[in-house]
Scaffold this motif. Structure first.
Motif, PDB file in Angstrom:
ATOM      1  N   VAL A 133       0.655  -1.225  -0.211  1.00 15.11           N
ATOM      2  CA  VAL A 133       0.067   0.031  -0.012  1.00 15.11           C
ATOM      3  C   VAL A 133       0.864   1.217  -0.001  1.00 15.11           C
ATOM      4  O   VAL A 133       1.870   1.265   0.820  1.00 15.11           O
ATOM      5  CB  VAL A 133      -1.031  -0.001   1.450  1.00 15.11           C
ATOM      6  N   TYR A 134       0.626   2.254  -0.964  1.00 13.83           N
ATOM      7  CA  TYR A 134       1.255   3.506  -1.121  1.00 13.83           C
ATOM      8  C   TYR A 134       0.649   4.596  -0.821  1.00 13.83           C
ATOM      9  O   TYR A 134      -0.806   4.590  -1.054  1.00 13.83           O
ATOM     10  CB  TYR A 134       2.060   3.592  -2.145  1.00 13.83           C
ATOM     11  N   ASP A 135       1.332   5.612  -0.168  1.00 11.90           N
ATOM     12  CA  ASP A 135       0.325   6.840   0.029  1.00 11.90           C
ATOM     13  C   ASP A 135       0.899   7.778  -1.064  1.00 11.90           C
ATOM     14  O   ASP A 135       1.720   8.222  -1.379  1.00 11.90           O
ATOM     15  CB  ASP A 135       0.856   7.572   1.493  1.00 11.90           C
ATOM     16  N   VAL A 136      -0.410   8.008  -1.818  1.00 12.25           N
ATOM     17  CA  VAL A 136      -0.280   8.492  -3.153  1.00 12.25           C
ATOM     18  C   VAL A 136      -1.119  10.075  -3.105  1.00 12.25           C
ATOM     19  O   VAL A 136      -1.277  10.616  -4.088  1.00 12.25           O
ATOM     20  CB  VAL A 136      -0.809   7.868  -4.533  1.00 12.25           C
ATOM     21  N   SER A 137      -1.197  10.307  -1.828  1.00 11.61           N
ATOM     22  CA  SER A 137      -1.852  12.071  -1.761  1.00 11.61           C
ATOM     23  C   SER A 137      -1.189  12.925  -2.525  1.00 11.61           C
ATOM     24  O   SER A 137      -1.789  13.876  -3.018  1.00 11.61           O
ATOM     25  CB  SER A 137      -1.648  12.018  -0.169  1.00 11.61           C
ATOM     26  N   GLY A 138       0.431  12.913  -2.353  1.00 12.22           N
ATOM     27  CA  GLY A 138       0.944  13.725  -3.273  1.00 12.22           C
ATOM     28  C   GLY A 138       0.687  13.826  -4.858  1.00 12.22           C
ATOM     29  O   GLY A 138       1.102  14.767  -5.614  1.00 12.22           O
TER      30      GLY A 138
END
Ligand code: HEM
Length: 147
Positions: A68-73
């Motif tokens: 799981v990756y944080d792609v908020s950027g």
């Protein structure tokens, strides 16, 4: 004389600020101050991942091949108005492998995690490139697991 030094310092600071801004934008990563920096590394199930879709929770997470990756950027891509909004809060592996838009390659939330059976060689190659892409661009924040 001192007045002159003041202007030079101001000019240097402005140039630095412009550079930092450009660097942030060149990778497509933007910083959203509404989202706290740190999300504790944890296991997600398809259902607990689902709320991180940029609407129910401002943070946007995407799973690729169990990670799981944080792609908020990358809000302009995965945010509610982005072209890849359908991936937000989901396991996007099969959609990425098949280069397909929309929901048809997303596993329903109450089904076990996609084992990716049936992908052909080309699709695996594409998926492996995406795995590298996400790992290098975004922050890892846990594994996708079955409940
Ligand atoms: C109509 C066809 C498509 C076009 C014209 C297109 C175009 C683009 C462009 C211009 C970028 C940005 C590249 C960059 O920032 O350097 C991008 C990124 C991306 N595309 Fe597409 N794309 C298309 C289809 C797809 C499909 C079908 C998928 C997957 C199912 C996909 C997944 C992605 C992803 C994951 C990114 C990376 C976004 C990020 O930086 O996090 N694209 N695409």
């Amino acid at each position: 004389m001192f007045e002159y030094i003041g202007w030079v310092v101001l000019a240097v600071l402005t140039l630095l600020a412009v550079k930092v801004f450009k660097d942030l934008n060149s990778s497509g990563v933007t910083v959203d101050e509404n989202i706290p920096d740190v999300l504790e590394i944890q296991d997600f199930t398809p259902k607990t991942l689902a709320k991180y879709n940029g609407t129910d929770d401002k943070r946007i997470l995407v799973a690729v091949r169990g990670k799981v990756y944080d792609v908020s950027g990358g809000k302009k891509y995965y945010g509610p108005d982005g072209p890849y909004a359908f991936m937000a809060g989901h396991d996007a592996s099969r959609a990425l492998a098949k280069h397909s838009f929309g929901n048809e390659n997303l596993t329903p939330l109450d089904e076990p995690i996609d084992t990716l059976e049936g992908l052909n060689e080309e699709e695996w190659a594409a998926l492996n490139q995406w795995i590298e892409f996400f790992a290098s661009k975004y922050t890892f924040c846990g594994n996708l697991v079955n409940p």
